[in-house]
Design an enzyme around this catalytic site. Sequence first.
Site, PDB file in Angstrom:
ATOM      1  N   CYS A 154      10.075   2.207   0.340  1.00 44.73           N
ATOM      2  CA  CYS A 154       9.375   1.126   1.049  1.00 44.73           C
ATOM      3  C   CYS A 154       9.902   0.967   2.468  1.00 44.73           C
ATOM      4  O   CYS A 154       9.142   0.942   3.433  1.00 44.73           O
ATOM      5  CB  CYS A 154       9.522  -0.172   0.264  1.00 44.73           C
ATOM      6  SG  CYS A 154       8.957  -1.614   1.161  1.00 44.73           S
ATOM      7  N   CYS A 183       6.036   1.542   2.994  1.00 45.20           N
ATOM      8  CA  CYS A 183       5.363   0.314   3.456  1.00 45.20           C
ATOM      9  C   CYS A 183       5.709  -0.105   4.887  1.00 45.20           C
ATOM     10  O   CYS A 183       4.816  -0.347   5.692  1.00 45.20           O
ATOM     11  CB  CYS A 183       5.707  -0.854   2.535  1.00 45.20           C
ATOM     12  SG  CYS A 183       5.822  -0.432   0.798  1.00 45.20           S
ATOM     13  N   LYS A 215       5.036   2.569   7.714  1.00 47.55           N
ATOM     14  CA  LYS A 215       3.578   2.751   7.691  1.00 47.55           C
ATOM     15  C   LYS A 215       2.878   1.590   8.402  1.00 47.55           C
ATOM     16  O   LYS A 215       2.018   1.779   9.242  1.00 47.55           O
ATOM     17  CB  LYS A 215       3.117   2.887   6.234  1.00 47.55           C
ATOM     18  CG  LYS A 215       1.630   3.039   5.980  1.00 47.55           C
ATOM     19  CD  LYS A 215       0.840   1.754   5.917  1.00 47.55           C
ATOM     20  CE  LYS A 215       1.324   0.715   4.970  1.00 47.55           C
ATOM     21  NZ  LYS A 215       1.207   1.020   3.555  1.00 47.55           N
ATOM     22  N   TYR A 262      -4.178   5.886  -1.548  1.00 46.42           N
ATOM     23  CA  TYR A 262      -3.657   4.974  -0.530  1.00 46.42           C
ATOM     24  C   TYR A 262      -3.161   5.726   0.714  1.00 46.42           C
ATOM     25  O   TYR A 262      -3.517   5.404   1.846  1.00 46.42           O
ATOM     26  CB  TYR A 262      -2.426   4.236  -1.075  1.00 46.42           C
ATOM     27  CG  TYR A 262      -2.635   3.110  -2.037  1.00 46.42           C
ATOM     28  CD1 TYR A 262      -2.578   1.784  -1.594  1.00 46.42           C
ATOM     29  CD2 TYR A 262      -2.797   3.336  -3.390  1.00 46.42           C
ATOM     30  CE1 TYR A 262      -2.682   0.726  -2.476  1.00 46.42           C
ATOM     31  CE2 TYR A 262      -2.903   2.287  -4.290  1.00 46.42           C
ATOM     32  CZ  TYR A 262      -2.842   0.979  -3.826  1.00 46.42           C
ATOM     33  OH  TYR A 262      -2.946  -0.059  -4.713  1.00 46.42           O
ATOM     34  N   GLU A 299      -4.661   5.641   4.501  1.00 40.80           N
ATOM     35  CA  GLU A 299      -3.893   4.942   5.530  1.00 40.80           C
ATOM     36  C   GLU A 299      -3.545   5.877   6.691  1.00 40.80           C
ATOM     37  O   GLU A 299      -3.687   5.508   7.862  1.00 40.80           O
ATOM     38  CB  GLU A 299      -2.641   4.323   4.904  1.00 40.80           C
ATOM     39  CG  GLU A 299      -3.008   3.162   3.979  1.00 40.80           C
ATOM     40  CD  GLU A 299      -1.815   2.498   3.311  1.00 40.80           C
ATOM     41  OE1 GLU A 299      -0.719   3.076   3.321  1.00 40.80           O
ATOM     42  OE2 GLU A 299      -1.997   1.377   2.781  1.00 40.80           O
ATOM     43  N   HIS A 302     -13.110 -23.552   9.358  1.00 38.32           N
ATOM     44  CA  HIS A 302     -14.215 -22.971  10.112  1.00 38.32           C
ATOM     45  C   HIS A 302     -13.842 -22.817  11.573  1.00 38.32           C
ATOM     46  O   HIS A 302     -13.238 -23.738  12.129  1.00 38.32           O
ATOM     47  CB  HIS A 302     -15.445 -23.881   9.963  1.00 38.32           C
ATOM     48  CG  HIS A 302     -16.664 -23.326  10.606  1.00 38.32           C
ATOM     49  ND1 HIS A 302     -17.329 -22.230  10.095  1.00 38.32           N
ATOM     50  CD2 HIS A 302     -17.310 -23.700  11.737  1.00 38.32           C
ATOM     51  CE1 HIS A 302     -18.367 -21.968  10.891  1.00 38.32           C
ATOM     52  NE2 HIS A 302     -18.367 -22.841  11.883  1.00 38.32           N
ATOM     53  N   GLU A 332     -13.346 -18.147   4.975  1.00 37.81           N
ATOM     54  CA  GLU A 332     -14.194 -19.208   4.427  1.00 37.81           C
ATOM     55  C   GLU A 332     -15.377 -18.643   3.642  1.00 37.81           C
ATOM     56  O   GLU A 332     -15.977 -19.341   2.823  1.00 37.81           O
ATOM     57  CB  GLU A 332     -14.681 -20.153   5.525  1.00 37.81           C
ATOM     58  CG  GLU A 332     -15.693 -19.556   6.474  1.00 37.81           C
ATOM     59  CD  GLU A 332     -16.162 -20.543   7.538  1.00 37.81           C
ATOM     60  OE1 GLU A 332     -16.474 -21.692   7.185  1.00 37.81           O
ATOM     61  OE2 GLU A 332     -16.211 -20.160   8.729  1.00 37.81           O
TER      62      GLU A 332
END
Length: 432
Positions: free
Chosen positions: A21, A26, A29, A155, A159, A416, A421
């Site tokens: 990681c 992660c 990356k 993945y 990526e 908003h 939303e």
Amino acid sequence: MAAAGGARVGLAEERLLGGTCVNAGCIPKKLLVYAAGFRDDFEDAAGYGWSVGAPRFDWRALIENKDREIARLNAVYRRLLTDVGVEVHDTRARLAGPRTVVAGGERFEADHVLVATGGRASRLEFPGWELAVTSDQMFHLDRRPERIAIVGGGYIAAEFAAILNGLGSEVTQLYRGDLFLRGFDRELRDALAAAMRSRGIDLRFAAEADRLERAHGALRLTLLDGSHLDADAVLIAAGRFPNTADLGLELAGVGLDGDGAVVVDEHCRTTVPHVFAVGDCSSRTRRMDLTPVAIAEAMAVVRTVFHGEPTAVDYANVPTAIFSEPCLACVGLTEEEARDRCAEVRVYRSTFLPLKSTLSGRSERTLAKLVVDGASDRVVGAHMLGPDAAEIVQGLAIALTAGATKAHFDGTLSIHPTAAEEFVTMRTPGAP
Ligand code: NDP
């Protein structure tokens, strides 16, 4: 956590603290994903009145800055460990018996052993495969490849396709099946494929590598159908396998499955009761090789072993994201899974142009989707493809974990104007 609770802990790591990681996954990356994202930002700025000169990108500067940050994190990890009294051994360790660990020539007897050795990138052994790189090397290339071929449809492939495309490389991605990202919601996979193609990625399905060779100062990748393409780098991103070889596990009586993953029960206990395994090296996580899953398992082991509270991780509703461009994030069931498991399914979806794109002139649409179990009204899946999808879906994961119904979503007011939303304003179920 074990040491902080008073246990005497030794930890052996033959490479860098932080594992995949932090060092080759992660974190670096995501830094590269940020780097690639600036391309859109420079383009979008014009519609908002900014004039920026022709942007120039320096791969070496990015890699050096990234390496500095990773080195800082390695030091942070070391300090976190030593501050709570963990004895760190910068060496490989092996089991020499059920309770004996040998590290750097020293023998240690332990009441409990935890195996957390992660995974390694798979290689596809077609002729010439050794000319290709895996994600490990991608973080340390001397220069950005002008042309890259990426083999894989998971993945890592998606990526890196996005990263290199954003940084200006010519990207071809090859996937063996009819649609990449198996396991994700089909509608989002289709939408991401279309978006990647319109960003200029040559995304090919039913395409398989046959051989790789050097030709004219570049690499030539020949496909099974006889066609070929030339590239400066070929990345193989075809999954990862458990890093369990030569650890003395068999000697200690620890069972492995057919993939070489450590067999564990719901408490991450191996076939030897005082040996535990967590993360990508263990069999329960073979389908969810994700950092937060591994950490949750480790925390559960600490509770089980040192607090006397047998704890199992709940693998339902693990949120996940592919940091592609656009980003795809989801939690819970895909529409296909829900239709298999629930008698009645309602699907709500919204496709819209983000407000920011109006002035920037970008045409990429965002897709938000809720999958609802008709019988209970519970929201069983939330999926999003678009900017900030990972940030938004993380919040939705709390709602799904809490068992929120569609009525709860409907009763929630919006912030908003946001993209998020849309998840509380979808009123009519329907087909795409
Ligand atoms: P994935 O499991 O995601 O994808 C592997 C891909 O390789 C699939 O498309 C698979 O195809 C293909 N493949 C497998 N074997 C072959 C073969 N023999 N020939 C051709 N293609 C093949 O693995 P990755 O390597 O992308 O990533 C490893 C794991 O790391 C991920 O599963 C994920 O758990 C984790 N990860 C998580 C990230 C995140 O959270 N954002 C980012 C990166 C990695 P098929 O579907 O047909 O089997």
